[in-house]
Design a protein around this motif. Sequence first.
Motif, PDB file in Angstrom:
ATOM      1  N   LEU A  53       0.829  -1.197   0.000  1.00 43.47           N
ATOM      2  CA  LEU A  53       0.000   0.000   0.000  1.00 43.47           C
ATOM      3  C   LEU A  53       0.873   1.261   0.000  1.00 43.47           C
ATOM      4  N   SER A  57      -0.782   4.603   4.514  1.00 47.02           N
ATOM      5  CA  SER A  57      -2.090   3.948   4.412  1.00 47.02           C
ATOM      6  C   SER A  57      -2.375   3.101   5.643  1.00 47.02           C
ATOM      7  N   LYS A 183     -11.075   2.322   3.004  1.00 51.50           N
ATOM      8  CA  LYS A 183     -10.142   2.993   3.913  1.00 51.50           C
ATOM      9  C   LYS A 183      -9.289   4.044   3.199  1.00 51.50           C
ATOM     10  N   GLY A 184      -9.912   4.751   2.259  1.00 47.80           N
ATOM     11  CA  GLY A 184      -9.215   5.813   1.558  1.00 47.80           C
ATOM     12  C   GLY A 184      -8.285   5.332   0.452  1.00 47.80           C
ATOM     13  N   ILE A 185      -8.255   4.019   0.199  1.00 49.78           N
ATOM     14  CA  ILE A 185      -7.427   3.443  -0.853  1.00 49.78           C
ATOM     15  C   ILE A 185      -8.330   2.915  -1.963  1.00 49.78           C
ATOM     16  N   PRO A 216      -3.971   7.306  -4.333  1.00 48.57           N
ATOM     17  CA  PRO A 216      -3.570   6.097  -3.593  1.00 48.57           C
ATOM     18  C   PRO A 216      -4.383   4.890  -4.056  1.00 48.57           C
ATOM     19  N   HIS A 217      -3.696   3.858  -4.494  1.00 50.51           N
ATOM     20  CA  HIS A 217      -4.394   2.686  -5.015  1.00 50.51           C
ATOM     21  C   HIS A 217      -3.529   1.447  -4.871  1.00 50.51           C
ATOM     22  N   THR A 314      -0.286  -3.797   4.001  1.00 50.15           N
ATOM     23  CA  THR A 314       0.196  -2.705   4.836  1.00 50.15           C
ATOM     24  C   THR A 314       1.017  -1.748   3.984  1.00 50.15           C
ATOM     25  N   ALA A 315       1.372  -0.593   4.564  1.00 50.47           N
ATOM     26  CA  ALA A 315       2.058   0.443   3.801  1.00 50.47           C
ATOM     27  C   ALA A 315       3.502   0.062   3.521  1.00 50.47           C
TER      28      ALA A 315
END
Length: 317
Positions: A53, A57, A183-185, A216-217, A314-315
Amino acid sequence: MAEQKNFASALGHAAGTAALLAAGALAAGGALIGYGMYETQKFGVRRETLKVLPRGSADIRILHLSDIHMIPGQHLKTRWIRNLARLNPDYIINTGDNLSHLDGVPDLLHALEPLMHVPGAFVPGSNCYFAPRPKNPLRYLIRHTGTPNPSERDALPFDKMHRAFGAAGWINMSNQAYSTVLKGIRLDLTGVDDPHIARDHFAGWTRGSSTSNEAPHVRIALTHAPYQRVLDQFTAANADVIFAGHTHGGQVCIPGYGALVSNCDLPTWRARGLTYWEHAGNSVPLNVSAGLGHSRFAPIRIACPPEAVLVTLTARD
């Protein structure tokens, strides 16, 4: 006369030894089959973490289900699947082969009901469309290069199952692309219908604006059977992670060695678990689930217990 008696005695001894060996082999075979049937009930959750991610994120927890092969009356499996809701996944991915019996849909939907309140996506496997047939179990140990040709008289009620999935908000990713936000992604998903019966056609990704890649994707690809041609297409198209099933992890494995077959052209050492698929200069995480079930005509697992997989995205660092 003494020589004849000695010869007869030797023959008798040899016959007795052969009988003991045969009895021992049968007992060992019976014990192995008994254990194999027991292992089909040793359900477990494998956990993986992938740094795919964008930075900053929040984690996304994906529950990967595959190869449930539901048969009416599998109460232990049903209860265990229902309890997976306690893992609190953010998204469900189902990579097919949900049925193994004409009457399996009600039990399947009952098992999945607590999870169908979670958004998700799915692709079918051949045992969503067609029921398995009796076959020599040794055929699983032979590499196949041809495409199976199921008979229409073995058709399963997949349309009823797919309608229920759709009503729950799960997206059928058969040969199509789809995007959603979690979640904003932005989750960019693509999938293919089952390559094992030559229904696959890679549709690419959804087309956004010229600046859509700046948002963000994460790109997620789904297939039931992990044939190399499909994995190559996903990887060349810059997928961030690939989910697949079909292999049953080999179903019958040798401890310390692993799977004997993958039931497709995937190398056997990749038949279960998380590896990285490389093609066209890209390297993409490939998660192959060993699945939760089996054909009702091959009800054993050896050194390959059934599994669901919880993958935490995870980021990146």
